[in-house]
Design an enzyme around this catalytic site. Structure first.
Site, PDB file in Angstrom:
ATOM      1  N   THR A  49      56.101  35.939  13.972  1.00  0.00           N
ATOM      2  CA  THR A  49      56.494  34.790  13.165  1.00  0.00           C
ATOM      3  C   THR A  49      56.137  34.991  11.702  1.00  0.00           C
ATOM      4  O   THR A  49      56.865  34.541  10.805  1.00  0.00           O
ATOM      5  CB  THR A  49      55.805  33.512  13.695  1.00  0.00           C
ATOM      6  OG1 THR A  49      56.031  33.412  15.091  1.00  0.00           O
ATOM      7  CG2 THR A  49      56.347  32.275  13.009  1.00  0.00           C
ATOM      8  N   THR A  50      55.037  35.690  11.441  1.00  0.00           N
ATOM      9  CA  THR A  50      54.617  35.986  10.071  1.00  0.00           C
ATOM     10  C   THR A  50      55.668  36.803   9.333  1.00  0.00           C
ATOM     11  O   THR A  50      55.746  36.765   8.107  1.00  0.00           O
ATOM     12  CB  THR A  50      53.266  36.718  10.085  1.00  0.00           C
ATOM     13  OG1 THR A  50      52.308  35.901  10.764  1.00  0.00           O
ATOM     14  CG2 THR A  50      52.756  37.001   8.681  1.00  0.00           C
ATOM     15  N   TYR A 112      60.718  24.166  20.982  1.00  0.00           N
ATOM     16  CA  TYR A 112      61.568  22.997  20.696  1.00  0.00           C
ATOM     17  C   TYR A 112      62.075  22.295  21.948  1.00  0.00           C
ATOM     18  O   TYR A 112      62.024  21.071  22.036  1.00  0.00           O
ATOM     19  CB  TYR A 112      62.761  23.375  19.791  1.00  0.00           C
ATOM     20  CG  TYR A 112      63.560  22.155  19.360  1.00  0.00           C
ATOM     21  CD1 TYR A 112      63.095  21.338  18.338  1.00  0.00           C
ATOM     22  CD2 TYR A 112      64.738  21.809  19.996  1.00  0.00           C
ATOM     23  CE1 TYR A 112      63.793  20.201  17.957  1.00  0.00           C
ATOM     24  CE2 TYR A 112      65.447  20.675  19.630  1.00  0.00           C
ATOM     25  CZ  TYR A 112      64.976  19.874  18.610  1.00  0.00           C
ATOM     26  OH  TYR A 112      65.661  18.742  18.243  1.00  0.00           O
ATOM     27  N   TYR A 138      52.752  34.701  24.348  1.00  0.00           N
ATOM     28  CA  TYR A 138      52.284  34.184  23.069  1.00  0.00           C
ATOM     29  C   TYR A 138      52.287  32.665  23.143  1.00  0.00           C
ATOM     30  O   TYR A 138      53.343  32.037  23.203  1.00  0.00           O
ATOM     31  CB  TYR A 138      53.184  34.682  21.945  1.00  0.00           C
ATOM     32  CG  TYR A 138      52.794  34.236  20.546  1.00  0.00           C
ATOM     33  CD1 TYR A 138      51.549  33.666  20.264  1.00  0.00           C
ATOM     34  CD2 TYR A 138      53.683  34.390  19.491  1.00  0.00           C
ATOM     35  CE1 TYR A 138      51.211  33.274  18.991  1.00  0.00           C
ATOM     36  CE2 TYR A 138      53.370  33.995  18.203  1.00  0.00           C
ATOM     37  CZ  TYR A 138      52.133  33.436  17.961  1.00  0.00           C
ATOM     38  OH  TYR A 138      51.801  33.035  16.683  1.00  0.00           O
ATOM     39  N   ARG A 143      53.485  25.528  16.982  1.00  0.00           N
ATOM     40  CA  ARG A 143      54.845  25.883  16.588  1.00  0.00           C
ATOM     41  C   ARG A 143      55.867  25.554  17.671  1.00  0.00           C
ATOM     42  O   ARG A 143      56.989  25.155  17.367  1.00  0.00           O
ATOM     43  CB  ARG A 143      54.946  27.383  16.247  1.00  0.00           C
ATOM     44  CG  ARG A 143      54.271  27.774  14.947  1.00  0.00           C
ATOM     45  CD  ARG A 143      54.563  29.237  14.634  1.00  0.00           C
ATOM     46  NE  ARG A 143      53.927  29.675  13.397  1.00  0.00           N
ATOM     47  CZ  ARG A 143      54.467  29.561  12.188  1.00  0.00           C
ATOM     48  NH1 ARG A 143      55.669  29.001  12.053  1.00  0.00           N
ATOM     49  NH2 ARG A 143      53.831  30.006  11.116  1.00  0.00           N
ATOM     50  N   LYS A 167      48.525  36.480  23.707  1.00  0.00           N
ATOM     51  CA  LYS A 167      48.012  36.099  22.398  1.00  0.00           C
ATOM     52  C   LYS A 167      47.824  34.593  22.440  1.00  0.00           C
ATOM     53  O   LYS A 167      48.781  33.832  22.553  1.00  0.00           O
ATOM     54  CB  LYS A 167      48.986  36.489  21.284  1.00  0.00           C
ATOM     55  CG  LYS A 167      48.545  36.035  19.893  1.00  0.00           C
ATOM     56  CD  LYS A 167      49.606  36.355  18.848  1.00  0.00           C
ATOM     57  CE  LYS A 167      49.201  35.823  17.475  1.00  0.00           C
ATOM     58  NZ  LYS A 167      50.257  36.069  16.444  1.00  0.00           N
ATOM     59  N   ILE A 209      45.580  39.373  17.057  1.00  0.00           N
ATOM     60  CA  ILE A 209      46.778  39.690  16.281  1.00  0.00           C
ATOM     61  C   ILE A 209      46.719  38.787  15.068  1.00  0.00           C
ATOM     62  O   ILE A 209      46.861  37.566  15.180  1.00  0.00           O
ATOM     63  CB  ILE A 209      48.062  39.503  17.098  1.00  0.00           C
ATOM     64  CG1 ILE A 209      48.107  40.534  18.237  1.00  0.00           C
ATOM     65  CG2 ILE A 209      49.292  39.648  16.202  1.00  0.00           C
ATOM     66  CD1 ILE A 209      49.285  40.379  19.170  1.00  0.00           C
TER      67      ILE A 209
END
Length: 296
Positions: A49-50, A112, A138, A143, A167, A209
């Site tokens: 995402t970064t 979502y 993850y 998010r 993660k 991470i």
């Protein structure tokens, strides 16, 4: 060799540098890769995402993965982010992405649409079956809008052989302890919360991470190695020196914070793709002050 051995320590979710015109800045990406590796991290994560993956086209994602493999050239392992909220689309993408050189994929839980725990389990069951590489779950409910419960993660870990780790970025220490207490021996558990890594290492996590390790790779990876060695006096000293950085990195959004740091270090241009925008002027000044303080 299990992921717990291959990916122990600090992984870096690398940013995607852009030019002023909005194209991927591959020269800056190469410089960033070399900077991070030369400062001692254990592995890289492409398309996290970064890396602003929601704004990248499928063609750009493939280009980035191919480029990262080429420029890393086997110096450290590489994990590739491959996730989404359409289970069958993720499975199709896994068939098309060049993953031969990847150590694993990192797959965010569906966002979502807020599936039930059973829906999340079935999603990962399909993803694991489609993936040519071990899958790292993850969990980042801030998010996605839905927590991947410890019980569901552990069920996946025990029942599906191609799921090799998680993660964990729920900002929940109790959930972390449950994961660590009941995980299979082979199952990698790493942090996704830079500001909680040190106490999580004390609980038994295998590493992190990280976002911060883009811009503070030596200091951050040394802190993680000290924590893994249970030298928490040294780990605390290093972590204390980064507390202000953690705040600045995430005060507005990620990756605006880390891109401000990297631009100040001269490694990238400070450009993001909408809807992300650069860090506000006041916080950007604090970034400069912080970097001067740790350099002195």
């Amino acid at each position: 060799m299990s992921l717990r051995q291959t990916l122990r320590g600090t992984g870096v979710a690398i940013v995607t540098p852009f030019t002023h015109s909005g194209d991927i800045d591959f020269n800056a990406l190469e410089n960033l890769i070399n900077f991070i590796i030369s400062n001692g991290v254990e592995y890289l994560v492409a398309l996290g995402t970064t890396g602003e993956t929601p704004t990248l086209s499928k063609e750009e994602k493939t280009d980035i993965v191919t480029f990262v493999f080429e420029k890393v050239n086997g110096r450290v392992p590489i994990v590739v982010g491959m996730g989404g909220n359409s289970t069958h689309e993720v499975a199709r993408d896994l068939e098309k992405m060049p993953l031969e050189k990847a150590a694993a994929i990192l797959s965010v839980s569906p966002y979502y649409n807020k599936p039930s725990q059973e829906g999340i389990y079935k999603h990962y069951e399909v993803v694991a079956a489609a993936s040519p590489k071990p899958v790292i779950l993850y969990n980042v409910p801030g998010r996605t809008g839905r927590n991947l419960d410890a019980a569901t993660a552990l069920k996946l870990a025990h029942e599906i052989p191609n799921i090799g780790g998680i993660k964990e970025a729920a900002n929940n220490m109790v959930q972390c302890m449950h994961l660590l207490k009941d995980r299979p021996d082979h199952f990698l558990v790493v942090s996704g919360d830079d500001d909680l890594v040190m106490p999580q290492l004390a609980c038994g996590m295998d590493g992190v991470i990280s976002v911060a390790a883009n811009c503070l790779p030596e200091r951050f990876s040394n802190m993680v190695r000290a924590g893994l060695a249970f030298d928490f006096k040294k780990a605390k000293e290093l972590n204390d020196s980064m507390l202000e950085a953690y705040h600045l990195l995430f005060a507005e959004n990620n990756p605006a914070g880390v891109k401000a740091f990297l631009a100040e270090l001269g490694l990238i241009q400070n450009h993001l793709r909408l809807p992300m925008v650069p860090l506000s002027e006041g916080l950007a000044k604090k970034v400069k002050i912080y970097l001067k303080s740790v350099a002195s």
